[in-house]
Design a protein around this motif. Structure first.
Motif, PDB file in Angstrom:
ATOM      1  N   ASN A  29       0.803  -1.286  -0.167  1.00 50.94           N
ATOM      2  CA  ASN A  29      -0.012  -0.060  -0.011  1.00 50.94           C
ATOM      3  C   ASN A  29       0.746   1.279   0.055  1.00 50.94           C
ATOM      4  OD1 ASN A  29       0.803  -0.380   2.569  1.00 50.94           O
ATOM      5  ND2 ASN A  29      -1.113   0.348   3.555  1.00 50.94           N
ATOM      6  N   ARG A  30       1.760   1.322  -0.938  1.00 49.53           N
ATOM      7  CA  ARG A  30       2.672   2.534  -0.902  1.00 49.53           C
ATOM      8  C   ARG A  30       1.881   3.656  -1.508  1.00 49.53           C
ATOM      9  NH1 ARG A  30       8.229   3.417  -2.171  1.00 49.53           N
ATOM     10  NH2 ARG A  30       8.625   5.394  -3.373  1.00 49.53           N
ATOM     11  N   PRO A  31       1.929   4.872  -0.654  1.00 49.33           N
ATOM     12  CA  PRO A  31       1.344   6.119  -0.949  1.00 49.33           C
ATOM     13  C   PRO A  31       1.608   6.712  -2.220  1.00 49.33           C
ATOM     14  CG  PRO A  31       2.893   6.385   0.596  1.00 49.33           C
ATOM     15  CD  PRO A  31       3.054   5.095   0.365  1.00 49.33           C
ATOM     16  N   ASN A  32       0.807   7.180  -3.049  1.00 49.04           N
ATOM     17  CA  ASN A  32       1.077   8.116  -4.130  1.00 49.04           C
ATOM     18  C   ASN A  32       1.578   7.202  -5.221  1.00 49.04           C
ATOM     19  OD1 ASN A  32       0.298  10.440  -2.789  1.00 49.04           O
ATOM     20  ND2 ASN A  32       2.175  10.732  -1.968  1.00 49.04           N
TER      21      ASN A  32
ATOM     22  N   TYR B 166       2.520   8.056   5.249  1.00 46.47           N
ATOM     23  CA  TYR B 166       2.383   6.756   5.398  1.00 46.47           C
ATOM     24  C   TYR B 166       2.711   6.536   7.081  1.00 46.47           C
ATOM     25  CZ  TYR B 166       2.587   1.890   4.892  1.00 46.47           C
ATOM     26  OH  TYR B 166       2.486   0.565   4.644  1.00 46.47           O
ATOM     27  N   PRO B 167       1.784   7.019   7.830  1.00 45.84           N
ATOM     28  CA  PRO B 167       2.062   6.594   9.409  1.00 45.84           C
ATOM     29  C   PRO B 167       2.044   5.324   9.687  1.00 45.84           C
ATOM     30  CG  PRO B 167      -0.195   7.452   8.844  1.00 45.84           C
ATOM     31  CD  PRO B 167       0.591   7.516   7.645  1.00 45.84           C
TER      32      PRO B 167
ATOM     33  N   ASN C  36     -10.466   9.593  10.392  1.00 46.19           N
ATOM     34  CA  ASN C  36     -11.262  10.630   9.638  1.00 46.19           C
ATOM     35  C   ASN C  36     -10.417  10.990   8.289  1.00 46.19           C
ATOM     36  OD1 ASN C  36     -13.255  10.605  11.381  1.00 46.19           O
ATOM     37  ND2 ASN C  36     -12.503  12.266  12.645  1.00 46.19           N
ATOM     38  N   GLU C  37      -8.993  10.642   8.468  1.00 43.02           N
ATOM     39  CA  GLU C  37      -8.181  11.042   7.134  1.00 43.02           C
ATOM     40  C   GLU C  37      -8.129   9.679   5.964  1.00 43.02           C
ATOM     41  OE1 GLU C  37      -4.646  12.785   7.858  1.00 43.02           O
ATOM     42  OE2 GLU C  37      -5.406  14.515   8.861  1.00 43.02           O
ATOM     43  N   GLY C  38      -8.876   8.662   6.369  1.00 43.79           N
ATOM     44  CA  GLY C  38      -8.737   7.431   5.916  1.00 43.79           C
ATOM     45  C   GLY C  38      -7.574   6.680   5.957  1.00 43.79           C
ATOM     46  N   LYS C  39      -6.736   6.994   6.976  1.00 43.73           N
ATOM     47  CA  LYS C  39      -5.600   6.095   7.136  1.00 43.73           C
ATOM     48  C   LYS C  39      -5.677   5.300   8.269  1.00 43.73           C
ATOM     49  CE  LYS C  39      -2.955   9.057   4.776  1.00 43.73           C
ATOM     50  NZ  LYS C  39      -2.588  10.134   5.106  1.00 43.73           N
ATOM     51  N   PHE C  40      -4.853   4.325   8.171  1.00 45.17           N
ATOM     52  CA  PHE C  40      -5.161   3.163   9.380  1.00 45.17           C
ATOM     53  C   PHE C  40      -4.802   3.686  10.596  1.00 45.17           C
ATOM     54  CE2 PHE C  40      -4.301   0.033   5.783  1.00 45.17           C
ATOM     55  CZ  PHE C  40      -5.432  -0.692   5.817  1.00 45.17           C
TER      56      PHE C  40
ATOM     57  N   ILE D  41      -2.765  -3.680   8.740  1.00 40.34           N
ATOM     58  CA  ILE D  41      -3.786  -2.710   8.723  1.00 40.34           C
ATOM     59  C   ILE D  41      -3.575  -1.825  10.089  1.00 40.34           C
ATOM     60  CG2 ILE D  41      -5.914  -4.362   8.268  1.00 40.34           C
ATOM     61  CD1 ILE D  41      -5.674  -5.134  11.307  1.00 40.34           C
ATOM     62  N   THR D  42      -2.332  -1.410  10.152  1.00 41.63           N
ATOM     63  CA  THR D  42      -1.730  -0.111  10.959  1.00 41.63           C
ATOM     64  C   THR D  42      -0.674   0.730  10.582  1.00 41.63           C
ATOM     65  OG1 THR D  42      -0.015  -1.925  11.573  1.00 41.63           O
ATOM     66  CG2 THR D  42      -2.032  -2.111  12.954  1.00 41.63           C
ATOM     67  N   SER D  43      -0.771   0.376   8.987  1.00 41.87           N
ATOM     68  CA  SER D  43       0.149   1.507   8.422  1.00 41.87           C
ATOM     69  C   SER D  43      -0.231   2.083   7.173  1.00 41.87           C
ATOM     70  CB  SER D  43       1.802   0.774   8.531  1.00 41.87           C
ATOM     71  OG  SER D  43       1.515  -0.334   7.425  1.00 41.87           O
ATOM     72  N   GLY D  44      -0.134   3.449   6.749  1.00 50.95           N
ATOM     73  CA  GLY D  44      -0.641   3.810   5.474  1.00 50.95           C
ATOM     74  C   GLY D  44      -2.149   3.904   5.562  1.00 50.95           C
ATOM     75  N   GLN D  45      -2.531   3.768   4.301  1.00 45.35           N
ATOM     76  CA  GLN D  45      -4.214   3.642   3.994  1.00 45.35           C
ATOM     77  C   GLN D  45      -4.411   2.322   3.545  1.00 45.35           C
ATOM     78  OE1 GLN D  45      -4.023   7.467   1.970  1.00 45.35           O
ATOM     79  NE2 GLN D  45      -4.490   6.335  -0.215  1.00 45.35           N
TER      80      GLN D  45
END
Length: 415
Positions: free
Chosen positions: A113-116, A363-364, A172-176, A154-158
């Motif tokens: 689930n790499r961002p962007n 990517y939190p 609320n931002e759609g991130k895990f 289910i604990t990092s990124g989105q």
């Protein structure tokens, strides 16, 4: 496991830690001394034999110096060395490719689930790079000779799934949600169903990107081991697909101490023994999986930074050497080491936090404060690898080697 009696027929040194004539001498055994043997394994060749007996006192003796009336079982020791958290941070991925090419590791755990990266170009390029390079001394490319597994999160990124499909798992931002917010609610059917949906989405994406099934399955932050419904679902899926579920047979069990005491106050985590009992209740599988996964060399745990890289390297190497020695005297035939790497000129923890600060929003879920520990692990691995650097390992390639991914007998032979 059954033990076997033997009688020493020569003056011979009893060796500690390694089956090698260069290992530390425990004592000298005189002829007619009776010994109790656990098993045999391949070690450093000496004269006309490379077979060594492992005694029940956890020492080694050259087999030709001992007469045994029964046939001693020969255990083939294999190892998987996995680079974790691949697919998100370029500097982590580059060093994993280096480690594969040099033969330091033979396995990857990939986050998909790499961002962007909406069209999956990055991971596809990563896969193509593996296809275009080979391990030194091997004819097959890295894609063929590497275990490439799905590192489910289910604990990092989105999520890969639509936001509305996994509403319970995101903010609320759609991130895990941060893994510290994992609680007993995740045992409920509606949570488990959303986790299943996201898992299948990540699994499908892995197959699209790499054009094959994952070779193994692991989970970020080990969340698959946090409750029985999750573990049961993943284990059932693993058995159905014939894809090994890894990284849950922790060694030592204190791996969960930080989770239990500091991180997950809302979860009554199952013990390692409990997880093992769950797995035992499912029965045997048709595929081979490591008996233990070593995690003792992790660290330092955030927020504690690396204050001396030389000292940290020595500690990491010492723990791995101790673990390898324990593996050799055990009756386990396979184990796994999970490695966290990064290649960077940065050293101070504050510099890592500053440089990688954009990850906090994009990517939190990957702990930036641990990146200095990753750098120490890379420096440690670059300098000394306990599974390759001992003379016995070098002299006898068949003695101790990573799992073989293919029918190429040299694919993972340690040199």
């Amino acid at each position: 496991m059954e033990t076997y009696k033997g009688i020493v027929n020569l003056h011979v040194n009893l060796r500690q830690n390694w089956p090698s004539v260069n290992a530390k001498v425990s004592k000298v055994l005189n002829p007619n001394t009776e010994v109790e043997i656990s098993h045999a394994e391949v070690g450093e060749p000496y004269l006309d034999s490379d077979i060594w007996y492992v005694l029940t006192n956890h020492c080694f003796v050259w087999s030709k110096a001992v007469y045994a009336s029964s046939e001693i079982p020969l255990l083939d020791k294999k190892i998987i060395v996995t680079a974790d958290d691949i697919g998100i941070v370029d500097q982590i991925d580059v060093v994993a490719q280096i480690a594969l090419k040099e033969g330091w590791i033979n396995s990857l755990a990939v986050l998909v689930n790499r961002p962007n990266n909406p069209n999956e170009e990055y991971l596809k390029r990563f896969g193509e790079t593996l296809k275009n390079h080979s391990r030194n001394g091997c004819t097959k490319n890295l894609f063929e000779t590497t275990y490439i597994g799905l590192h489910f999160t289910i604990t990092s990124g989105q999520p890969i799934s639509n936001f509305t499909t996994v509403r319970l798992l995101v903010d609320n931002e759609g991130k895990f949600l941060d893994f510290r917010k994992f609680n007993r609610n995740f045992e409920k059917a509606d949570y488990v169903n959303q986790i299943k949906a996201e898992f299948l989405a990540q699994y499908d994406k892995f197959k699209r990107v790499f054009g094959k099934e994952p070779d193994h399955l692991t989970s970020h932050h080990d969340v698959l081991t946090f409750n029985n419904p999750l573990f049961s679902f993943m284990h059932s899926w693993s058995r159905e697909k014939g894809i090994p579920l890894r990284n849950h047979r922790f060694s030592p069990s204190s791996k969960r101490f930080w989770y239990d005491t500091l991180a997950l106050t809302n979860v009554n985590l199952p013990s390692i023994d409990t997880i093992n009992s769950w797995e035992t209740s499912y029965g045997a599988t048709d595929f081979e999986s490591p008996e233990h996964t070593v995690v003792e060399h992790y660290g330092p745990i955030p927020p504690f930074g690396v204050t001396c890289y030389e000292s940290t390297k020595r500690k990491k190497q010492g723990k791995l050497i101790k673990w390898i020695s324990d593996f050799l005297v055990s009756t386990d035939t396979s184990r796994e080491i999970v490695i966290h790497l990064i290649k960077s000129d940065l050293r101070n923890q504050r510099d890592y936090v500053k440089f990688y600060d954009p990850l906090r929003s994009s990517y939190p879920g990957i702990e930036i404060k641990y990146f200095d520990g990753r750098a120490a692990e890379y420096l440690s691995l670059n300098e000394k690898r306990p599974w390759t650097s001992h003379p016995a390992l070098d002299l006898s390639p068949a003695y101790f080697r990573p799992f073989m991914k293919s029918d190429d007998s040299q694919s993972f032979t340690v040199k």
